[in-house]
Design a protein around this motif. Sequence first.
Motif, mmCIF file in Angstrom:
data_model
loop_
_atom_site.group_PDB
_atom_site.id
_atom_site.type_symbol
_atom_site.label_atom_id
_atom_site.label_comp_id
_atom_site.label_asym_id
_atom_site.label_seq_id
_atom_site.Cartn_x
_atom_site.Cartn_y
_atom_site.Cartn_z
ATOM 1 N N GLU A 78 0.821 -1.202 0.000
ATOM 2 C CA GLU A 78 0.000 0.000 0.000
ATOM 3 C C GLU A 78 0.868 1.272 0.000
ATOM 4 O OE1 GLU A 78 -2.563 0.044 3.460
ATOM 5 O OE2 GLU A 78 -3.021 2.175 3.091
ATOM 6 N N TYR A 79 2.045 1.175 0.603
ATOM 7 C CA TYR A 79 2.911 2.351 0.724
ATOM 8 C C TYR A 79 3.984 2.416 -0.363
ATOM 9 C CZ TYR A 79 0.870 2.776 5.370
ATOM 10 O OH TYR A 79 -0.007 2.920 6.404
ATOM 11 N N ALA A 80 4.074 1.355 -1.150
ATOM 12 C CA ALA A 80 5.198 1.243 -2.090
ATOM 13 C C ALA A 80 5.273 2.430 -3.052
ATOM 14 C CB ALA A 80 5.119 -0.066 -2.860
ATOM 15 N N LEU A 81 4.125 2.851 -3.545
ATOM 16 C CA LEU A 81 4.133 3.934 -4.526
ATOM 17 C C LEU A 81 4.602 5.254 -3.892
ATOM 18 C CD1 LEU A 81 3.356 3.829 -7.540
ATOM 19 C CD2 LEU A 81 1.271 5.044 -6.913
ATOM 20 N N ALA A 82 4.199 5.470 -2.655
ATOM 21 C CA ALA A 82 4.642 6.685 -1.948
ATOM 22 C C ALA A 82 6.156 6.632 -1.710
ATOM 23 C CB ALA A 82 3.889 6.832 -0.633
ATOM 24 N N ASP A 85 1.482 1.802 -11.715
ATOM 25 C CA ASP A 85 2.697 1.064 -11.374
ATOM 26 C C ASP A 85 2.613 0.408 -10.002
ATOM 27 O OD1 ASP A 85 3.873 1.767 -13.737
ATOM 28 O OD2 ASP A 85 4.898 3.517 -12.925
ATOM 29 N N ILE A 86 1.443 0.435 -9.413
ATOM 30 C CA ILE A 86 1.304 0.031 -8.018
ATOM 31 C C ILE A 86 1.721 -1.430 -7.768
ATOM 32 C CG2 ILE A 86 -1.144 -0.657 -8.094
ATOM 33 C CD1 ILE A 86 -1.214 1.445 -5.545
ATOM 34 N N MET A 87 1.609 -2.265 -8.802
ATOM 35 C CA MET A 87 1.954 -3.681 -8.621
ATOM 36 C C MET A 87 3.377 -4.019 -9.063
ATOM 37 S SD MET A 87 -1.605 -4.698 -10.106
ATOM 38 C CE MET A 87 -3.095 -4.559 -9.110
ATOM 39 N N THR A 88 4.007 -3.097 -9.755
ATOM 40 C CA THR A 88 5.362 -3.369 -10.236
ATOM 41 C C THR A 88 6.424 -2.689 -9.385
ATOM 42 O OG1 THR A 88 4.923 -1.617 -11.845
ATOM 43 C CG2 THR A 88 4.877 -3.881 -12.654
ATOM 44 N N VAL A 89 6.028 -1.588 -8.743
ATOM 45 C CA VAL A 89 6.966 -0.816 -7.941
ATOM 46 C C VAL A 89 7.532 -1.576 -6.722
ATOM 47 C CG1 VAL A 89 6.787 1.065 -6.253
ATOM 48 C CG2 VAL A 89 6.432 1.532 -8.674
ATOM 49 N N PRO A 90 6.711 -2.380 -6.016
ATOM 50 C CA PRO A 90 7.268 -3.049 -4.824
ATOM 51 C C PRO A 90 8.523 -3.880 -5.107
ATOM 52 C CG PRO A 90 4.884 -3.224 -4.799
ATOM 53 C CD PRO A 90 5.261 -2.638 -6.130
ATOM 54 N N THR A 91 8.494 -4.706 -6.148
ATOM 55 C CA THR A 91 9.666 -5.527 -6.460
ATOM 56 C C THR A 91 10.850 -4.662 -6.889
ATOM 57 O OG1 THR A 91 8.458 -5.947 -8.498
ATOM 58 C CG2 THR A 91 8.748 -7.815 -7.013
ATOM 59 N N SER A 92 10.569 -3.537 -7.556
ATOM 60 C CA SER A 92 11.660 -2.639 -7.956
ATOM 61 C C SER A 92 12.374 -2.089 -6.731
ATOM 62 C CB SER A 92 11.129 -1.474 -8.793
ATOM 63 O OG SER A 92 10.743 -1.929 -10.063
ATOM 64 N N TYR A 145 0.300 13.095 -1.635
ATOM 65 C CA TYR A 145 0.188 11.629 -1.727
ATOM 66 C C TYR A 145 1.299 10.932 -0.945
ATOM 67 C CZ TYR A 145 -0.021 6.920 -3.582
ATOM 68 O OH TYR A 145 -0.105 5.548 -3.682
ATOM 69 N N VAL A 146 2.532 11.380 -1.115
ATOM 70 C CA VAL A 146 3.642 10.662 -0.476
ATOM 71 C C VAL A 146 3.681 10.902 1.036
ATOM 72 C CG1 VAL A 146 5.033 10.648 -2.580
ATOM 73 C CG2 VAL A 146 5.445 12.428 -0.888
ATOM 74 N N GLU A 147 2.985 11.930 1.477
ATOM 75 C CA GLU A 147 2.972 12.218 2.921
ATOM 76 C C GLU A 147 2.349 11.106 3.758
ATOM 77 O OE1 GLU A 147 1.313 16.116 3.452
ATOM 78 O OE2 GLU A 147 3.215 17.018 2.837
ATOM 79 N N GLN A 148 1.617 10.198 3.120
ATOM 80 C CA GLN A 148 1.043 9.084 3.876
ATOM 81 C C GLN A 148 2.113 8.263 4.606
ATOM 82 O OE1 GLN A 148 -0.229 5.573 1.427
ATOM 83 N NE2 GLN A 148 -0.107 7.058 -0.249
ATOM 84 N N LEU A 149 3.359 8.376 4.165
ATOM 85 C CA LEU A 149 4.429 7.619 4.830
ATOM 86 C C LEU A 149 4.645 8.076 6.268
ATOM 87 C CD1 LEU A 149 7.301 7.158 2.226
ATOM 88 C CD2 LEU A 149 5.453 5.606 2.815
ATOM 89 N N SER A 150 4.211 9.297 6.586
ATOM 90 C CA SER A 150 4.409 9.786 7.955
ATOM 91 C C SER A 150 3.600 8.960 8.957
ATOM 92 C CB SER A 150 4.045 11.268 8.048
ATOM 93 O OG SER A 150 2.670 11.429 7.766
ATOM 94 N N LYS A 151 2.605 8.230 8.462
ATOM 95 C CA LYS A 151 1.795 7.367 9.333
ATOM 96 C C LYS A 151 2.581 6.158 9.845
ATOM 97 C CE LYS A 151 -1.571 6.590 6.387
ATOM 98 N NZ LYS A 151 -2.769 6.103 5.719
ATOM 99 N N LEU A 152 3.637 5.788 9.107
ATOM 100 C CA LEU A 152 4.367 4.562 9.446
ATOM 101 C C LEU A 152 5.302 4.779 10.626
ATOM 102 C CD1 LEU A 152 5.495 3.254 5.942
ATOM 103 C CD2 LEU A 152 3.952 2.072 7.519
ATOM 104 N N ASP A 153 5.304 3.826 11.536
ATOM 105 C CA ASP A 153 6.259 3.875 12.638
ATOM 106 C C ASP A 153 7.561 3.223 12.172
ATOM 107 O OD1 ASP A 153 7.679 3.918 14.948
ATOM 108 O OD2 ASP A 153 6.388 2.519 16.048
ATOM 109 N N THR A 154 8.588 4.014 12.045
ATOM 110 C CA THR A 154 9.873 3.472 11.568
ATOM 111 C C THR A 154 10.948 3.590 12.644
ATOM 112 O OG1 THR A 154 10.357 5.613 10.575
ATOM 113 C CG2 THR A 154 9.438 3.949 9.115
ATOM 114 N N THR A 155 10.501 3.689 13.891
ATOM 115 C CA THR A 155 11.462 3.804 14.990
ATOM 116 C C THR A 155 12.413 2.599 14.977
ATOM 117 O OG1 THR A 155 9.578 4.661 16.212
ATOM 118 C CG2 THR A 155 11.622 4.371 17.461
ATOM 119 N N GLY A 156 13.682 2.867 15.005
ATOM 120 C CA GLY A 156 14.660 1.781 15.076
ATOM 121 C C GLY A 156 14.888 1.034 13.767
ATOM 122 N N ILE A 157 14.241 1.453 12.690
ATOM 123 C CA ILE A 157 14.415 0.780 11.388
ATOM 124 C C ILE A 157 15.571 1.434 10.630
ATOM 125 C CG2 ILE A 157 13.295 0.223 9.172
ATOM 126 C CD1 ILE A 157 11.950 -1.140 11.582
#
Lengths: 460, 96
Positions: A287-291, A409-416, B38-50
């Motif tokens: 779900e996050y791969a594209l971001a 590209d949502i299904m191809t990006v993760p493997t990339s 759109y890409v800001e949704q990543l801020s929801k992820l907890d990446t502490t210690g990753i």
Amino acid sequence: MTISEVLTKIKDTSARAVVENSLKLAKENEEYHALLSLTAERALKRADGVDSGKISGKLAGVPFVVKDNFLAFGAPTTAASKILENFNAPLQATAVEKLEAEGAICIGKANLDAFAHGGSTENSAFGPTSNAFDKTRVAGGSSGGSAVVTALGVVPFALGSDTGGSIRQPASFNGVVGVKTSYGAVSRYGVVAMASSTDVIGCFATNVSDAEFITEIITGRDKNDMTTLPDFFEVQANSKTNQKIGLVKDFMTNDVDPEVREKVNEYVEKLKSAGHSVEEVSLPMAEYALAIYYIIVPAELCSNLARYDGIRYGRRAEGVTTLAELYGKTRDQGFVTENKRRIMIGSYVLSSGFFDAYYLQAQKARTLLIDEFNKLFETYDILIGPTAPTPAFKLGENTAEPIKMYLNDIMTVPTSLAGLPAISVPAGKNQAGLPIGVQLMGPMKSDAKIFALAKSMENK
Amino acid sequence: MTQISRDDVLHLAQLSKLELGDTEIDGLRTDISNILGYVEQLSKLDTTGIQPTYQVTGLSNVWRDDKIIDYGISREELLACSPEVADFQVKVPKVL
């Protein structure tokens, strides 16, 4: 048209006759705009070399096409951009050299989204390529031209590059096999760089054996590309029986075209009939791969495209008096809007103050995604899903909204992002006659294993 | 959600060495705002210690001998790629 059919034809006639025929087909299919240039003179000369016995090898006389972001002799290397419109490369890409060393003959250079930025070939500075099955639809991209010439039978195989799906998605849209190799499997020396941590080279072909054959030739460590892995690719004669295959359910939601899901499910049934077990698996990070992708890739490409400055090569803006003006005007005139969009996003996410929130967070999220893949591959040999959420869309349908285009590209990006090998194989057509592809994905360096499975399933 | 102003676009363009034409600025402003949103949704992820992943193959420090490599390309051929050359040098307009 398969490679062995072409080899037979060369034996029965001549390499020149075969190459002339390919060039003729290329011209007859000009309206698809799949090729930006023909390398006819050089190709015919090489064909004569094959016929006189001076050039030999496993592909002696077999014509092919390269995506026009590969440096190759005989025509300019434009990357479908104005800035490189007249750039004649002083060297050839390693992948091209390896094919030529086996006697293959490059007949032309294929259209792409400028600098491979796009998923439809509509971002080419020289106009879009049409789909091989419906001229009102996109070829997919960014390696659209390579996919279309293979589908039309102009050549039996073509080279492309895949940063986030640029080989697999057009392969799916045009009913051919498209291969994204493991990161580091094929030398990228002499290929216009986009995103250095995900760019890979691969091929298009009309069947899995041909794609495997070409992959075998182009893979391997290259001293000119320090990111290549030590040689590991070895063709597997037979596919392992009773494999455990995971169907990625995150790629099979209701948002995905029903006919695409139907074709994937049919392929799954065939796998089961062949004795493999298929289970639904979950890849929540998909779900996050594209971001993640749209932070990392612009960051890398804005660095890679800094070299196009109008100084050492490529087009230079005219009528400029200062260096600052030269850079600014050259780059404004030389890039298409999508290039600029991505370069500017890259500049943004790498800016001080934003770096941690965007780029660093994306690289950490990338680790989470890779961990999920690794965990799945502890249990499963191969993962399967659609290559793209829909069949080829209409020309112009997604051009106004970049994010809508990116979602393809949502299904191809993760493997990339994980550097994993994946191939798209044709899985039939929808009611309207448009091809649909199924994607097989494996762990790092499992390229040969994926080919073996795909080969065993072909014609079933 | 991140809103990008016209000035932000011009600043990014300047960082990117792009002299944008007026017609492109507004479109880019909308697109860049949407993409960042759109890409800001990543801020929801907890990446502490990753740990971040910068490359995927684990190759590091790939050395070669410190010798001149012959790539089979001459100085003339490389200079021929440049739009303007004088006395075996690439020519550019004045810097200041």
